[in-house]
Write an enzyme that holds these catalytic residues in place. Structure first.
Site, PDB file in Angstrom:
ATOM      1  N   LYS A   1      14.181  -1.591  -2.021  1.00  0.00           N
ATOM      2  CA  LYS A   1      13.562  -2.774  -1.388  1.00  0.00           C
ATOM      3  C   LYS A   1      13.118  -3.789  -2.442  1.00  0.00           C
ATOM      4  O   LYS A   1      13.378  -4.982  -2.318  1.00  0.00           O
ATOM      5  CB  LYS A   1      12.349  -2.329  -0.582  1.00  0.00           C
ATOM      6  CG  LYS A   1      11.421  -3.455  -0.156  1.00  0.00           C
ATOM      7  CD  LYS A   1      10.218  -3.011   0.635  1.00  0.00           C
ATOM      8  CE  LYS A   1       9.055  -2.577  -0.192  1.00  0.00           C
ATOM      9  NZ  LYS A   1       8.163  -3.643  -0.657  1.00  0.00           N
ATOM     10  N   ASN A   2      12.465  -3.298  -3.502  1.00  0.00           N
ATOM     11  CA  ASN A   2      11.866  -4.233  -4.455  1.00  0.00           C
ATOM     12  C   ASN A   2      12.883  -4.844  -5.410  1.00  0.00           C
ATOM     13  O   ASN A   2      12.593  -5.839  -6.067  1.00  0.00           O
ATOM     14  CB  ASN A   2      10.724  -3.557  -5.209  1.00  0.00           C
ATOM     15  CG  ASN A   2       9.552  -3.281  -4.266  1.00  0.00           C
ATOM     16  OD1 ASN A   2       9.498  -3.832  -3.162  1.00  0.00           O
ATOM     17  ND2 ASN A   2       8.648  -2.432  -4.680  1.00  0.00           N
TER      18      ASN A   2
ATOM     19  N   CYS B   1      -4.122  -8.490  -0.674  1.00  0.00           N
ATOM     20  CA  CYS B   1      -3.724  -7.583   0.406  1.00  0.00           C
ATOM     21  C   CYS B   1      -4.599  -6.348   0.297  1.00  0.00           C
ATOM     22  O   CYS B   1      -5.562  -6.310  -0.453  1.00  0.00           O
ATOM     23  CB  CYS B   1      -2.255  -7.242   0.289  1.00  0.00           C
ATOM     24  SG  CYS B   1      -1.959  -6.184  -1.098  1.00  0.00           S
TER      25      CYS B   1
ATOM     26  N   ARG C   1      -4.276  -9.305  -6.238  1.00  0.00           N
ATOM     27  CA  ARG C   1      -2.888  -9.695  -6.530  1.00  0.00           C
ATOM     28  C   ARG C   1      -2.737 -11.194  -6.810  1.00  0.00           C
ATOM     29  O   ARG C   1      -2.085 -11.927  -6.083  1.00  0.00           O
ATOM     30  CB  ARG C   1      -1.972  -9.238  -5.397  1.00  0.00           C
ATOM     31  CG  ARG C   1      -2.101  -7.742  -5.164  1.00  0.00           C
ATOM     32  CD  ARG C   1      -1.190  -7.219  -4.094  1.00  0.00           C
ATOM     33  NE  ARG C   1       0.177  -7.042  -4.632  1.00  0.00           N
ATOM     34  CZ  ARG C   1       1.172  -6.536  -3.883  1.00  0.00           C
ATOM     35  NH1 ARG C   1       0.956  -6.231  -2.639  1.00  0.00           N
ATOM     36  NH2 ARG C   1       2.360  -6.388  -4.412  1.00  0.00           N
TER      37      ARG C   1
ATOM     38  N   ASP D   1       3.340   2.900  -6.954  1.00  0.00           N
ATOM     39  CA  ASP D   1       3.827   3.002  -5.571  1.00  0.00           C
ATOM     40  C   ASP D   1       4.042   4.439  -5.139  1.00  0.00           C
ATOM     41  O   ASP D   1       4.333   4.697  -3.969  1.00  0.00           O
ATOM     42  CB  ASP D   1       5.142   2.229  -5.396  1.00  0.00           C
ATOM     43  CG  ASP D   1       4.907   0.738  -5.453  1.00  0.00           C
ATOM     44  OD1 ASP D   1       5.885  -0.011  -5.534  1.00  0.00           O
ATOM     45  OD2 ASP D   1       3.733   0.329  -5.444  1.00  0.00           O
TER      46      ASP D   1
ATOM     47  N   ARG E   1       8.020  -1.435   6.827  1.00  0.00           N
ATOM     48  CA  ARG E   1       8.319  -2.536   5.890  1.00  0.00           C
ATOM     49  C   ARG E   1       9.201  -2.033   4.746  1.00  0.00           C
ATOM     50  O   ARG E   1       9.942  -2.796   4.149  1.00  0.00           O
ATOM     51  CB  ARG E   1       7.018  -3.087   5.288  1.00  0.00           C
ATOM     52  CG  ARG E   1       6.129  -3.795   6.271  1.00  0.00           C
ATOM     53  CD  ARG E   1       4.937  -4.396   5.596  1.00  0.00           C
ATOM     54  NE  ARG E   1       5.323  -5.251   4.482  1.00  0.00           N
ATOM     55  CZ  ARG E   1       4.466  -6.005   3.794  1.00  0.00           C
ATOM     56  NH1 ARG E   1       3.166  -5.951   4.101  1.00  0.00           N
ATOM     57  NH2 ARG E   1       4.859  -6.774   2.819  1.00  0.00           N
TER      58      ARG E   1
HETATM   59  C1  EPZ Z   1       5.484  -5.320  -7.225  1.00  0.00           C
HETATM   60  O1  EPZ Z   1       4.346  -6.049  -6.786  1.00  0.00           O
HETATM   61  C2  EPZ Z   1       5.897  -4.456  -6.052  1.00  0.00           C
HETATM   62  N1  EPZ Z   1       6.261  -5.318  -4.929  1.00  0.00           N
HETATM   63  C3  EPZ Z   1       4.752  -3.530  -5.661  1.00  0.00           C
HETATM   64  O2  EPZ Z   1       5.243  -2.664  -4.646  1.00  0.00           O
HETATM   65  C4  EPZ Z   1       4.374  -2.673  -6.870  1.00  0.00           C
HETATM   66  O3  EPZ Z   1       3.245  -1.897  -6.532  1.00  0.00           O
HETATM   67  C5  EPZ Z   1       4.049  -3.575  -8.061  1.00  0.00           C
HETATM   68  O4  EPZ Z   1       5.149  -4.461  -8.321  1.00  0.00           O
HETATM   69  C6  EPZ Z   1       3.783  -2.770  -9.325  1.00  0.00           C
HETATM   70  O5  EPZ Z   1       4.914  -2.002  -9.627  1.00  0.00           O
HETATM   71  C7  EPZ Z   1       7.481  -5.896  -4.946  1.00  0.00           C
HETATM   72  O6  EPZ Z   1       8.257  -5.716  -5.873  1.00  0.00           O
HETATM   73  C8  EPZ Z   1       7.819  -6.735  -3.745  1.00  0.00           C
HETATM   74  P1  EPZ Z   1       2.656  -6.867 -10.279  1.00  0.00           P
HETATM   75  P2  EPZ Z   1       3.783  -7.263  -7.713  1.00  0.00           P
HETATM   76  O7  EPZ Z   1       2.745  -8.346 -10.393  1.00  0.00           O
HETATM   77  O8  EPZ Z   1       4.925  -7.927  -8.368  1.00  0.00           O
HETATM   78  C9  EPZ Z   1      -1.670  -8.111 -11.725  1.00  0.00           C
HETATM   79  C10 EPZ Z   1       5.371  -1.668  -2.549  1.00  0.00           C
HETATM   80  O9  EPZ Z   1       4.688  -0.750  -2.094  1.00  0.00           O
HETATM   81  N2  EPZ Z   1      -1.147  -9.486 -11.750  1.00  0.00           N
HETATM   82  O10 EPZ Z   1       3.490  -6.007 -11.161  1.00  0.00           O
HETATM   83  O11 EPZ Z   1       2.863  -8.074  -6.888  1.00  0.00           O
HETATM   84  C11 EPZ Z   1      -1.763  -7.546 -10.307  1.00  0.00           C
HETATM   85  O12 EPZ Z   1      -2.985  -7.941  -9.710  1.00  0.00           O
HETATM   86  C12 EPZ Z   1       4.693  -2.768  -3.325  1.00  0.00           C
HETATM   87  O13 EPZ Z   1       6.619  -1.753  -2.464  1.00  0.00           O
HETATM   88  C13 EPZ Z   1      -1.940 -10.495 -12.288  1.00  0.00           C
HETATM   89  O14 EPZ Z   1      -3.067 -10.259 -12.721  1.00  0.00           O
HETATM   90  O15 EPZ Z   1       2.943  -6.440  -8.772  1.00  0.00           O
HETATM   91  C14 EPZ Z   1      -1.689  -6.061 -10.536  1.00  0.00           C
HETATM   92  O16 EPZ Z   1      -2.965  -5.587 -10.885  1.00  0.00           O
HETATM   93  C15 EPZ Z   1       3.177  -2.644  -3.294  1.00  0.00           C
HETATM   94  N3  EPZ Z   1      -1.450 -11.754 -12.327  1.00  0.00           N
HETATM   95  C16 EPZ Z   1      -0.764  -5.933 -11.755  1.00  0.00           C
HETATM   96  O17 EPZ Z   1      -0.728  -7.239 -12.357  1.00  0.00           O
HETATM   97  C17 EPZ Z   1      -0.194 -12.073 -11.863  1.00  0.00           C
HETATM   98  O18 EPZ Z   1       0.210 -13.263 -11.935  1.00  0.00           O
HETATM   99  C18 EPZ Z   1       0.674  -5.560 -11.408  1.00  0.00           C
HETATM  100  O19 EPZ Z   1       1.102  -6.444 -10.405  1.00  0.00           O
HETATM  101  C19 EPZ Z   1       0.594 -11.034 -11.331  1.00  0.00           C
HETATM  102  C20 EPZ Z   1       0.104  -9.747 -11.283  1.00  0.00           C
END
Ligand code: EPZ
Length: 428
Positions: free
Chosen positions: A22-23, A117, A122, A305, A397
């Protein structure tokens, strides 16, 4: 609104075929609109997140033709708008990949700010930092992100936080940006590599995906491609945990064992037997499991995840285990549901301390988010007695035909409209 009705306590056994990631698919579908030529994407998971993103893409005028439930043909040639309707962003955050794709292709994009969320705030500061570094003017007003650029130039970006989303969004904005863009401290997940491989199949020039540094030499245009999405590492890991929690024996087909190494290592550590083949993996768990410590980390560490699913397995392991969530600030909402089943878990900050019990008891449960919902399904299938799980829309989802695949493994699970059980607790 539907719910699962589950009769647990059976060892699940048999074969399950893992679907497309999915991702990876979410980033790839956004990337696909960056060419005016026809792109065919295969092995798409038929889950609601993907279907919503396809609606959002059609909503800006791109051509989207579903060839079958796992294959779509698209073209960005007919795009008429660079504004992504907020209803799509509210439904799935990853619609924000259209920000990088539209900015990269057409020099402007407007998307609604995705709220936080259930698992955390996020923020998107790293996304915006990268787009601005490329020369885009990015403002956030009235809940929208508006990005535009007369001309973008390749640049050197150092991310403050390792972010999957920011890495993909910046890569999309940079692939057709003149010059060399170097992005450091990037995410290395398999789905980052898949998006980069797809873009390169369209004629992009991206090197280093899967390492800490991605180098992109901008190209003037991208061309047609036919591409198949990699297998879903998290769906696979979920079924691996299911085999262990139910003391079963499951052969997972269509996997890439290398992507599962951190999950395999943890399950072997607690006493499971894992046999790897080229594109399949067999998980057998017969004796009482041992306790362990889990810390979620960016890839190749233990995936966040998979945290709820692994914690659920550990509620049945002999001894005291700890699970530390290092990525998101609020990813233990499911613990309250496990306590209803007799699990012994206490959460202090970002650490869950788990005292293993002999068995869990069925209960009335509410899924608080996607992966927690999958974890509660594992718990209910391992527990003695009946359980119901509400808010399974979260699960749908990210898991295609979840209850069908579980029934194939011998699970007693049906989906039915929610019957009155008082106010649904948990997150709306
Ligand atoms: C992706 O989310 C995945 N979603 C998430 O999967 C997954 O948990 C996550 O990566 C981590 O592997 C998709 O790919 C659609 P991040 P994403 O940006 O991109 C912080 C699922 O269950 N951050 O890697 O939103 C953030 O708050 C979902 O399939 C900032 O601070 O995750 C978090 O603490 C849930 N500033 C950390 O980085 C930013 O601009 C990692 O978030 C971006 C992120």
């Amino acid at each position: 609104m539907n719910e699962y009705l589950i009769e647990g306590g059976k060892a699940l056994a048999g074969e399950v075929t893992i679907g497309g990631a999915k991702n990876a698919a979410l980033g790839i579908l956004a990337a696909a609109i960056m060419t005016d030529e026809e792109v065919t994407i295969e092995n798409l998971p038929n889950v609601s997140d993907i279907n919503v993103l396809l609606e959002a893409i059609a909503g800006i005028g791109a051509t989207v033709k579903r060839l079958d439930e796992h294959t779509v043909r698209m073209s960005g040639r007919t795009i008429t708008s660079e504004t992504v309707d907020s209803e799509y962003i509210q439904k799935i955050r990853a619609s924000y990949y259209l920000l990088g794709a539209l900015l990269g292709k057409r020099g402007k994009a407007t998307v609604a700010m995705p709220g936080g969320c259930n698992i955390g705030a996020r923020p998107m500061d790293q996304h915006l930092k990268g787009l601005r570094a490329l020369g885009a003017e990015v403002v956030t007003e009235n809940g929208f992100i508006k990005a535009k650029a007369e001309e973008m130039r390749g640049t050197h970006i150092f991310l403050d936080v390792v972010s999957v989303g920011a890495t993909i969004n910046i890569m999309l904005a940079a692939v057709m940006t003149q010059g060399m863009t170097i992005i450091e401290n990037v995410a290395k997940e398999p789905h980052i590599v898949d998006v980069a491989n797809f873009l390169n199949s369209m004629g992009a020039n991206i090197k280093g995906a899967g390492t800490d540094v991605i180098r992109i030499r901008g190209v003037s245009q991208l061309h047609a491609s036919t591409y198949s999405i990699i297998p879903d590492q998290i769906e696979a890991g979920t079924f691996m945990c299911l085999a262990v929690a139910t003391k079963g024996d499951i052969l997972l087909k269509n996997v890439i064992p290398k992507h599962l190494e951190a999950i395999t290592a943890k399950l072997v550590e607690i006493g499971a037997e894992v046999r790897e083949n080229d594109d399949s993996i067999r998980v057998v768990a017969t004796r009482r499991l041992r306790a362990t410590q889990v810390k979620t980390r960016v890839y190749p560490g233990f995936p966040t995840d998979m945290q709820p699913q692994m914690a659920t397995v550990l509620t049945l392991s002999r001894g005291i285990s700890t699970v530390t969530e290092s990525i998101f600030e609020n990813r233990f909402l499911y613990v309250a549901e496990l306590l209803k089943m007799g699990a012994k878990v206490s959460v202090e900050g970002n650490v869950a301390v788990i005292e293993g019990v002999e068995e869990l008891a069925g209960a009335a449960l509410d899924a608080p988010d996607l992966r927690a919902g999958a974890a509660l399904t594992i718990a209910a299938l391992a527990a003695k007695g009946k359980s119901t799980i509400r808010q399974i829309e979260y699960i749908e989802r990210g898991y295609e035909n979840f209850e069908g695949k579980l029934r194939e493994l011998g699970a007693s699970i049906t989906k039915q409209p929610v019957k009155g059980r008082g106010k649904a607790s948990g997150i709306a």
